[in-house]
Design a protein around this motif. Structure first.
Motif, short mmCIF file in Angstrom:
data_model
loop_
_atom_site.label_atom_id
_atom_site.label_comp_id
_atom_site.label_asym_id
_atom_site.label_seq_id
_atom_site.Cartn_x
_atom_site.Cartn_y
_atom_site.Cartn_z
N VAL B 63 68.07 72.07 5.29
CA VAL B 63 66.84 71.94 3.66
C VAL B 63 67.84 72.62 3.02
O VAL B 63 68.13 73.19 2.13
N ILE B 75 60.62 65.72 1.67
CA ILE B 75 60.00 65.68 2.51
C ILE B 75 58.74 65.25 3.30
O ILE B 75 58.16 66.00 2.98
N LEU B 94 55.68 69.27 8.31
CA LEU B 94 57.06 69.62 7.97
C LEU B 94 57.30 70.32 6.35
O LEU B 94 57.91 71.80 6.78
N PRO B 95 56.27 69.99 5.36
CA PRO B 95 57.16 70.83 4.28
C PRO B 95 55.99 71.69 4.15
O PRO B 95 56.97 72.74 3.80
N THR B 98 58.45 74.34 6.09
CA THR B 98 59.95 73.98 4.96
C THR B 98 59.28 75.15 3.52
O THR B 98 59.74 76.26 3.36
N ILE B 108 59.03 70.51 -3.43
CA ILE B 108 59.63 70.04 -2.18
C ILE B 108 57.71 68.28 -2.64
O ILE B 108 57.05 68.65 -3.40
N ASP B 110 56.94 65.93 -0.84
CA ASP B 110 56.53 66.10 0.40
C ASP B 110 55.00 64.90 0.45
O ASP B 110 54.03 64.92 0.40
#
Lengths: 321, 327
Positions: B63, B75, B94-95, B98, B108, B110
């Motif tokens: 990323v 993501i 994960l998002p 991040t 993002i 997501d």
């Protein structure tokens, strides 16, 4: 007389075994690697030369151990074998009916399961060296004790203390605590032996079916305390073969014999001059990609013999030939 | 043209062709991070909390390497891909992770994929994802259809031709690999390599495992070389529906290959993976039942090349010697 040299360069010790064409051991050496594998290999070769009968001739060299590729280049090896296969072959040579090989070395430990003369499974310690010789050495030095007297001390123990063996750091704090509250040294020492065995059985040997005969080899098999702890834990008699510390080297030599068999084989062995050769090692950082690999190289008179350490073939390929 | 960043990590290996087609159909460009390298690892490792596994740390590194090269970062929050089958919590978060760890990351995208809740929500999720690029619902629908087709074609190509995702994704490999098509046990050893795609196909993580095996004369089989349906069937045979969304790819693949298709199985997992600790153990257990040689490689960021090589060599020796005796 035709002879075959097996060389096992491990992280802590370097072993050499010279076998005759009847697979009898006729010369050997056992040295500390001390982080200088090349000069120790040269020194070991000198030891072997001194022990060799005058009519003997080296017809093949095999290397094994974690520095097997380096040793192979230095000596001119005919065969380079991993230490697991080498240990298994040597164990079967001395104890043909063996079903389980326990090998505990300096930085790693293994279990090898053999059924009907064939390796069917093996295990090695994964991310940690807690169940190995270096664990014992480290603790011995904390107790101001030579590793050589560790075993005899352990056998004196009547009431061993329980020490956490999962991690060397935790074992150490456990041990210090037991010292502080007045436990006897021999009980702590045997407690450490039991901790190592427990760790070995719970990690390396986890889920492996341990059947007798059990052969115990590797440098740690010098330690009477560990043998006793292993026998207690497994509830079987453990066989420590003669030359248990040389088994990797012997196995490599046996494998080589199996491979070459023919009389026409011509060895790559560079001869005893190797002991006098001036090998230069150096390293550099490869800048071909963002991985910035550290490449190590070994050379003689400015001619590069081999390179290692790359994540790709770029330098490995350049070294051969 | 808007650029959408796609980290070459985690579910990339499974879904990249579909994602690429989807974004391109909506007039955007998919930008992929480079192959994992030391710089990517170092960047990810410096941000991630210690408890996350190596592949997640690498994900952050990817990323970071894309952060200034795209307008959006894609993501997806993968929760579930089937009824009562779940993803690992690190995929789900994960998002959010991040956002917290890579503040320089562009906005993002997501979408939350949760098929445990049924398909209805999925369409809404994808429409709102597509609406970043087009307000034309029909166009988005077409993009989804094309993406699905691309995904199925990608999956089919791997099983039809017996190739890995790396080979399927990399155009340059397309011509050469016909030799891997038909299982031919008579020449050389056949070994199945089982593990998450982001472990067995990321050469930085696995120390070039597959190409090393091939160099040693081994025919390598991986989960993707079998049809998805065959893996699902193998999975069901073991009884009980999978708990993990990727269970068929690991336990199912193990079972599939154990049925006399290979000489040995190598499973690969990274240190600290919870789902793997259970799934791999199941494969190990089944391998014992089938009397098939089994090797597990546990990898971590400090795993030395030497350690991997020693185990591989010893394993292949074992399989060869065993075959010689059985023959």
């Amino acid at each position: 007389m035709k002879t075959y040299l097996g060389v096992d360069v491990g992280s802590v010790t370097t072993k050499m075994a010279l076998l005759d064409d009847q697979d009898q051991l006729i010369a050997c050496t056992y040295l500390r690697t001390q982080g200088k594998p090349i000069s120790i290999i040269q020194q070991g070769l000198e030891d072997i030369r001194k022990q060799m009968p005058p009519q003997a001739e080296i017809c093949g060299v095999a290397t094994t151990g974690s520095a097997r590729y380096l040793a192979g280049v230095v000596l001119g090896a005919d065969s380079i074998k991993n230490e697991i296969t080498s240990h298994a072959v040597a164990a079967m040579h001395y104890v043909p009916e063996v079903q389980t090989v326990v090998e505990i070395g300096g930085q790693d430990s293994k279990i090898i399961l053999i059924r009907d003369g064939v390796v069917v499974d093996f295990g090695m310690n994964t991310v940690c060296a807690a169940g190995t010789g270096s664990f014992l050495e480290h603790q011995a030095s904390r107790l101001n004790m030579d590793i050589e007297e560790f075993g005899s001390q352990a056998l004196k123990s009547k009431a061993p203390v329980r020490i956490a063996g999962r991690c060397t750091v935790f074992a150490e704090s456990d041990m210090v605590h037991k010292q502080q509250i007045g436990h006897r040294t021999e009980d702590i020492v045997y407690g450490l032996c039991q901790a190592l065995v427990r760790n070995y059985l719970n990690n390396v040997a986890l889920g492996k079916e341990i059947l007798p005969p059990v052969v115990f080899q590797g440098g740690v098999a010098f330690n009477q305390g560990i043998i006793k702890a292993l026998e207690e834990a497994l509830e079987v008699k453990v066989i420590v073969p003669p030359h248990h510390e040389l088994m990797g080297a012997i196995g490599a030599a046996l494998l080589l014999r199996e491979e070459i068999r023919t009389d026409s084989h011509k060895t790559n062995f560079k001869g005893f001059e190797v002991s006098q050769t001036d090998f230069t090692v150096s390293s550099f950082v490869c800048k071909a990609c963002p991985n910035l690999c550290e490449i190590a190289q070994i050379s003689v008179d400015g001619k590069v013999l081999a390179r290692w350490g790359g994540r790709c073939d770029l330098w490995e390929g350049a070294a051969t030939g | 043209m808007l650029k959408v960043g796609i980290p070459r990590a985690l579910s990339y290996y499974q879904y990249f062709p579909a994602w690429k087609v989807f974004f391109e159909a909506l007039g955007a460009e998919a930008v992929v991070s480079p192959l994992t390298n030391k710089a990517i690892f170092a960047a990810g490792n410096s941000r991630a909390v210690a408890e996350t596994c190596l592949p997640v740390k690498l994900f952050f590194g990817h990323v970071i390497s894309l952060a200034d090269k795209c307008d959006y970062m894609f993501i997806p929050a993968l929760r579930s891909l089937g009824r009562k089958a779940y993803y690992c919590s690190k995929f789900i978060g994960l998002p959010d992770m991040t956002r917290a760890l890579v503040p320089e990351c562009p906005p993002i995208l997501d979408p939350e994929i949760d098929l445990n809740k049924g398909r209805r929500g999925l369409y809404q999720t994808i429409y709102s994802l597509g609406s970043h690029f087009s307000s034309d619902k029909n166009k988005i629908k077409k993009a989804v259809e094309q993406a699905e087709k691309a995904h199925l074609a990608y999956r089919k190509e791997m099983s039809d031709r017996g190739i890995t995702p790396i080979q399927a994704l990399d155009e340059t490999h397309r011509s050469e690999d016909k030799s891997y098509l038909e299982p031919d046990v008579s020449r050389g050893l056949s070994i199945a390599v089982i593990g998450h795609q982001y472990v067995i196909y990321d050469d930085y993580v696995n120390h070039r495992l597959i190409s090393r095996l091939r160099d040693m004369g081994v025919r390598v089989f991986t989960p993707e070389m079998a049809e998805q349906q065959a893996l699902d069937v193998a999975m069901t045979k073991l009884g009980g529906a999978p708990h993990w969304s990727f269970e068929a790819d690991i336990v199912g693949a193990g079972e599939y290959y154990l049925e006399g298709k290979v000489d040995g199985i190598i499973s690969v997992a990274v240190f600290g993976c919870g789902p793997d600790s259970m799934m791999i153990d199941m494969v190990r257990h089944r391998a014992r039942g089938f009397r098939t040689p089994f090797l597990h490689l546990s990898l971590d960021e400090h795993t030395s090349e030497g350690g991997v090589l020693t185990r591989l060599e010893a394993f292949l020796d074992m399989v060869k010697r065993r075959r010689r005796v059985c023959a």
